[in-house]
Write a protein that holds these residues in place. Sequence first.
Motif, PDB file in Angstrom:
ATOM      1  N   UNK A   1       0.798  -1.221   0.000  1.00  0.00           N
ATOM      2  CA  UNK A   1       0.000   0.000   0.000  1.00  0.00           C
ATOM      3  C   UNK A   1       0.831   1.271   0.000  1.00  0.00           C
ATOM      4  N   UNK A   2       0.142   2.394   0.165  1.00  0.00           N
ATOM      5  CA  UNK A   2       0.801   3.700   0.216  1.00  0.00           C
ATOM      6  C   UNK A   2       1.611   3.875   1.496  1.00  0.00           C
ATOM      7  N   UNK A   3       1.155   3.233   2.566  1.00  0.00           N
ATOM      8  CA  UNK A   3       1.858   3.284   3.847  1.00  0.00           C
ATOM      9  C   UNK A   3       2.353   1.878   4.179  1.00  0.00           C
ATOM     10  N   UNK A   4       3.634   1.757   4.544  1.00  0.00           N
ATOM     11  CA  UNK A   4       4.213   0.426   4.742  1.00  0.00           C
ATOM     12  C   UNK A   4       5.009   0.346   6.041  1.00  0.00           C
ATOM     13  N   UNK A   5       5.349  -0.876   6.393  1.00  0.00           N
ATOM     14  CA  UNK A   5       6.222  -1.130   7.524  1.00  0.00           C
ATOM     15  C   UNK A   5       7.667  -1.020   7.060  1.00  0.00           C
ATOM     16  N   UNK A   6       8.534  -0.486   7.919  1.00  0.00           N
ATOM     17  CA  UNK A   6       9.965  -0.438   7.648  1.00  0.00           C
ATOM     18  C   UNK A   6      10.662  -1.316   8.683  1.00  0.00           C
ATOM     19  N   UNK A   7      11.405  -2.316   8.203  1.00  0.00           N
ATOM     20  CA  UNK A   7      12.178  -3.171   9.100  1.00  0.00           C
ATOM     21  C   UNK A   7      13.621  -2.693   9.112  1.00  0.00           C
ATOM     22  N   UNK A   8      14.064  -2.203  10.274  1.00  0.00           N
ATOM     23  CA  UNK A   8      15.412  -1.690  10.520  1.00  0.00           C
ATOM     24  C   UNK A   8      15.689  -0.389   9.763  1.00  0.00           C
ATOM     25  N   UNK A   9      16.760   0.308  10.189  1.00  0.00           N
ATOM     26  CA  UNK A   9      16.988   1.670   9.681  1.00  0.00           C
ATOM     27  C   UNK A   9      18.444   1.944   9.303  1.00  0.00           C
ATOM     28  N   UNK A  10      19.294   0.903   9.227  1.00  0.00           N
ATOM     29  CA  UNK A  10      20.703   1.150   8.941  1.00  0.00           C
ATOM     30  C   UNK A  10      21.392   1.786  10.142  1.00  0.00           C
TER      31      UNK A  10
END
Length: 337
Positions: free
Chosen positions: A72-81
């Motif tokens: 979708x337009x909004x998603x989950x982000x796994x980890x951030x570097x």
Amino acid sequence: GLAGRSYRATLAFWRGIVRRLGGTMASVYTLPEGLPKPLEFEKWTPRVVTALGCNPGPFTLGGSNTFLVGTGKSRLLIDTGEGRPEYLDVLQRAMADSGCDSLQAILLTHHHMDHVGGIEDVQKKFGPVPVHKCHRRMRTVDPDEVTEDPHARVYEGGDEEKYVNIADGEVFRTEGATLTAHYTPGHCDDHMVFFLHEEQGLFSGDNVLGFGTTTFEDLSDYMDSLNKMLQLKPAVMYPNHGPLITNGCGKVEEYIKHRNLREGHIVAGLKHAEKDGRTALEIVKEVYLGLDPKLVPAAARNVGHHLRRLAKAGRVTSHVTESGELRWQLLKTPAPL
């Protein structure tokens, strides 16, 4: 990835070398033979898009993979570097290319700096996105563990309250994707993997990599976690370092076999030990033939992890000599399970 001070110190060491060479980590670091250079962002599957952490190095390979999950337009982000300034641009381009314009939440596999360092930048850009992470457990270290591994890390409390705790078995939903979190310690004490039901895929964090093997703080926990991951029967795995793993179960089985083989070598070495047993360093000299002397301390810590696991299983015992050496012996009759 490495944790806290250890990771930062190692990173500073390598960047110091790079500065003296007059380049950047990306320009100086050479990927291991056989490992392809990762793209800055890439659509691995219909529901998984990578955004590279822009932090190549000897412990992160081509860099830390972070993941946009969903359709979708909004998603989950796994980890951030780890917080490299280039990462935010890569993430935004990955989002634009995949039709995503906002982040529903950030899920963290564990606390190591190359996974959590970009949180502040991401929140500055996208607002107060909630951050979910398994809270770390207060623990102590056995005195033998300190003797054997002076680099052992002990959590003594901190700022875990800034994260929304992830419970074992907790479910996260976003458009096009359903994730179940599974507690899998060993690499570190707060490690989580996330199972993507729609693809029978597993975000393996640092427990299983796309290339080579990983580090661990507790081998007994780590082996239990590998078996737990195998029971999930992942068809594919999305590792935080290295390329997509297309044979999920096969890769986990490979990791288990490697550790069991190494353990077998250590037991064989103890069978031929003198009456007073052997130190981890003596075992290294027998088991790791032809090892670069610079890697001997790390190998000794690795052997120490195996020995402590064998001790938990009642297969070996240890004693400290008058000179302060920790020596290990094989028990003739293993303790009953």
